[in-house]
Design a protein around this motif. Structure first.
Motif, PDB file in Angstrom:
ATOM      1  N   LEU A 202      14.330   8.834   7.817  1.00 25.31           N
ATOM      2  CA  LEU A 202      15.113   9.954   8.158  1.00 25.31           C
ATOM      3  C   LEU A 202      16.184   9.917   7.638  1.00 25.31           C
ATOM      4  N   SER A 203      15.549  10.781   6.085  1.00 22.62           N
ATOM      5  CA  SER A 203      16.770  11.054   5.081  1.00 22.62           C
ATOM      6  C   SER A 203      17.546  12.247   5.487  1.00 22.62           C
ATOM      7  N   GLN A 204      18.798  12.785   4.556  1.00 23.32           N
ATOM      8  CA  GLN A 204      19.782  13.831   5.357  1.00 23.32           C
ATOM      9  C   GLN A 204      18.648  14.568   4.175  1.00 23.32           C
ATOM     10  N   GLU A 205      17.752  14.780   3.333  1.00 24.33           N
ATOM     11  CA  GLU A 205      17.428  15.732   3.179  1.00 24.33           C
ATOM     12  C   GLU A 205      16.247  16.367   4.194  1.00 24.33           C
ATOM     13  N   PHE A 206      15.771  15.113   4.179  1.00 25.73           N
ATOM     14  CA  PHE A 206      14.676  15.527   5.422  1.00 25.73           C
ATOM     15  C   PHE A 206      14.836  16.113   6.607  1.00 25.73           C
ATOM     16  N   MET A 207      15.901  15.703   7.088  1.00 31.17           N
ATOM     17  CA  MET A 207      16.321  16.277   8.465  1.00 31.17           C
ATOM     18  C   MET A 207      17.079  17.826   8.485  1.00 31.17           C
ATOM     19  N   GLU A 208      17.306  18.154   7.131  1.00 37.90           N
ATOM     20  CA  GLU A 208      17.811  19.484   6.882  1.00 37.90           C
ATOM     21  C   GLU A 208      16.511  20.264   6.431  1.00 37.90           C
ATOM     22  N   LYS A 209      15.389  19.564   6.191  1.00 35.69           N
ATOM     23  CA  LYS A 209      14.279  21.110   5.916  1.00 35.69           C
ATOM     24  C   LYS A 209      13.515  20.838   7.296  1.00 35.69           C
ATOM     25  N   ALA A 210      13.866  19.569   8.008  1.00 35.32           N
ATOM     26  CA  ALA A 210      13.466  19.489   9.484  1.00 35.32           C
ATOM     27  C   ALA A 210      14.211  20.848  10.394  1.00 35.32           C
ATOM     28  N   GLU A 211      15.248  21.109  10.170  1.00 38.96           N
ATOM     29  CA  GLU A 211      15.775  22.004  10.713  1.00 38.96           C
ATOM     30  C   GLU A 211      15.467  24.003  10.042  1.00 38.96           C
ATOM     31  N   LEU A 212      15.266  23.678   8.786  1.00 42.19           N
ATOM     32  CA  LEU A 212      15.048  25.219   8.600  1.00 42.19           C
ATOM     33  C   LEU A 212      13.334  25.589   8.940  1.00 42.19           C
ATOM     34  N   LEU A 213      12.757  24.069   8.975  1.00 40.41           N
ATOM     35  CA  LEU A 213      11.595  24.785  10.314  1.00 40.41           C
ATOM     36  C   LEU A 213      10.956  24.932  11.332  1.00 40.41           C
ATOM     37  N   LEU A 214      12.408  24.482  12.372  1.00 39.91           N
ATOM     38  CA  LEU A 214      12.480  24.374  13.417  1.00 39.91           C
ATOM     39  C   LEU A 214      13.421  25.947  13.607  1.00 39.91           C
ATOM     40  N   ARG A 215      14.027  26.290  13.134  1.00 39.89           N
ATOM     41  CA  ARG A 215      14.389  27.833  12.395  1.00 39.89           C
ATOM     42  C   ARG A 215      13.062  28.695  12.434  1.00 39.89           C
ATOM     43  N   ALA A 216      12.542  28.480  11.428  1.00 40.87           N
ATOM     44  CA  ALA A 216      11.405  29.122  11.091  1.00 40.87           C
ATOM     45  C   ALA A 216      10.403  29.323  12.262  1.00 40.87           C
ATOM     46  N   GLY A 217      10.460  28.440  13.277  1.00 47.02           N
ATOM     47  CA  GLY A 217       9.850  28.704  14.566  1.00 47.02           C
ATOM     48  C   GLY A 217       8.412  27.728  14.887  1.00 47.02           C
ATOM     49  N   ILE A 218       9.261  26.485  13.975  1.00 48.47           N
ATOM     50  CA  ILE A 218       7.481  26.116  13.948  1.00 48.47           C
ATOM     51  C   ILE A 218       7.855  24.845  14.472  1.00 48.47           C
ATOM     52  N   PRO A 219       7.254  24.058  15.621  1.00 43.88           N
ATOM     53  CA  PRO A 219       7.728  22.688  16.540  1.00 43.88           C
ATOM     54  C   PRO A 219       6.860  21.549  15.923  1.00 43.88           C
TER      55      PRO A 219
END
Length: 333
Positions: A202-219
């Motif tokens: 759970l790197s910072q880079e991964f967490m940032e991308k996960a947040e972008l995916l969630l904001r894009a409406g992707i569960p």
């Protein structure tokens, strides 16, 4: 990218980003008595001599996917779902992979003929509600190839959920460009299932991308494989699942190890897995706790644990699949 094609078995491939998550360099890392790195990141990536040991229980195709193949790249084991093995390529070849014997022959991304066959099949089979796009890792393909596959599913005149199964956001988060995220968002309903085994992933880079995916409406959902010496401690899994839940990633499955050839050194005895899961049920909330499951050897489908246990006979577990069929799973030392 570290990429070596081995003779026989699963090739070695990993990203520099993945190795940056480890506590020591891969070249001279500490290893256990089986030759497996002690570091949980390196252990999942670096081949060991133990992979040459194949037990009598292990299978080339432990999930029996070949018996459920409907045409090239497509597997249908469940009434409402079709699995698409879009490619045999990965950015990281996990040493515990249950498709380790199948991937080398499926390295390239599925061609236009296979994609058209999928669209035609979905158009006829109205009962199919989900398409699981897996591999390998489909996100190793260029955006244009992914778009062709997604658009083929979307050409069917009914809503079909795309379930994208990938490890790329963890292994190479840089692959999640704004263009790719926009493509995934455009193809909704689409949900992403991430393979995550240890809190170090759970790197910072991964967490940032996960947040972008969630904001894009992707569960986002996660699936974790229970691995000996890597995450087979309650403290490790509690840290992982609680962190995923806080990040908006649903802990979906905790898998007992499949009987894939050359992976016995990674499998946790089922008795220990059951005791571990009982501990997790006491410590984790309903939102944090994944389903503990095992794929019935040879193609019986997913069996939830402990409710799928019919009985134990010495060093043998008898498991009951949803259709009532019984399957054997060994108690290994």
């Amino acid at each position: 990218m570290h990429d070596v094609i081995a003779q026989g078995g699963l090739p070695f491939r990993a990203t520099r980003f993945w190795f940056s998550l480890a506590n020591e360099p891969p070249e001279n890392c500490k290893k256990n008595e089986n030759g497996v790195p002690v570091d949980p990141i390196l252990a999942q990536a670096i081949p060991s001599p133990s992979e040459a040991l194949v037990t009598s229980w292990e299978l080339r195709d432990p999930l029996g996917e070949s018996s459920h193949t409907i045409f090239e790249h497509a597997v249908r084991q469940y009434h409402s779902r079709v699995l698409v093995r879009a490619t045999g390529q990965c950015f990281l070849f996990c040493r515990h992979c249950f498709r380790r014997s199948l991937l080398p022959s499926e390295r390239s991304f599925m061609d236009s003929k296979a994609i058209k066959a999928l669209a035609a099949y979905l158009a006829v089979h109205q009962e199919v509600r989900e398409v699981l796009i897996s591999g390998g890792d489909p996100l190793t393909a260029p955006d244009a190839s992914l778009a062709s596959l997604f658009e083929a599913v979307r050409s069917v005149p009914r809503p079909i959920l795309i379930r994208l199964c990938t490890r790329t956001p963890v292994v190479l988060p840089q692959r999640l460009t704004s263009d790719l995220i926009a493509l995934l968002s455009k193809m909704r309903p689409l949900q992403m299932v991430l393979h995550i085994n240890h809190p170090k992933e759970l790197s910072q880079e991964f967490m940032e991308k996960a947040e972008l995916l969630l904001r894009a409406g992707i569960p986002l959902h996660s699936q974790t494989v229970l691995l000996r010496g890597i995450n087979d401690a309650a403290s490790v899994l509690i840290e992982l699942f609680s962190a995923l839940n806080r990040a908006g990633i649903h802990p979906y499955y905790l898998f007992q190890g499949d009987l894939a050839a050359g992976t016995a050194h990674f499998r946790v005895p089922l008795s220990k897995g059951l005791a571990l899961y009982e501990n997790l049920r006491k410590e984790l909330s309903g939102l944090e706790l994944p389903r503990y499951a095992v794929d019935a050897p040879g193609g019986g489908g997913k069996i939830y644990l402990p409710e799928g246990i019919a009985e134990r006979r010495a060093d043998l577990w008898i498991l009951r699949a949803p259709d009532g069929s019984l399957h054997e799973y060994p108690e290994e030392g």
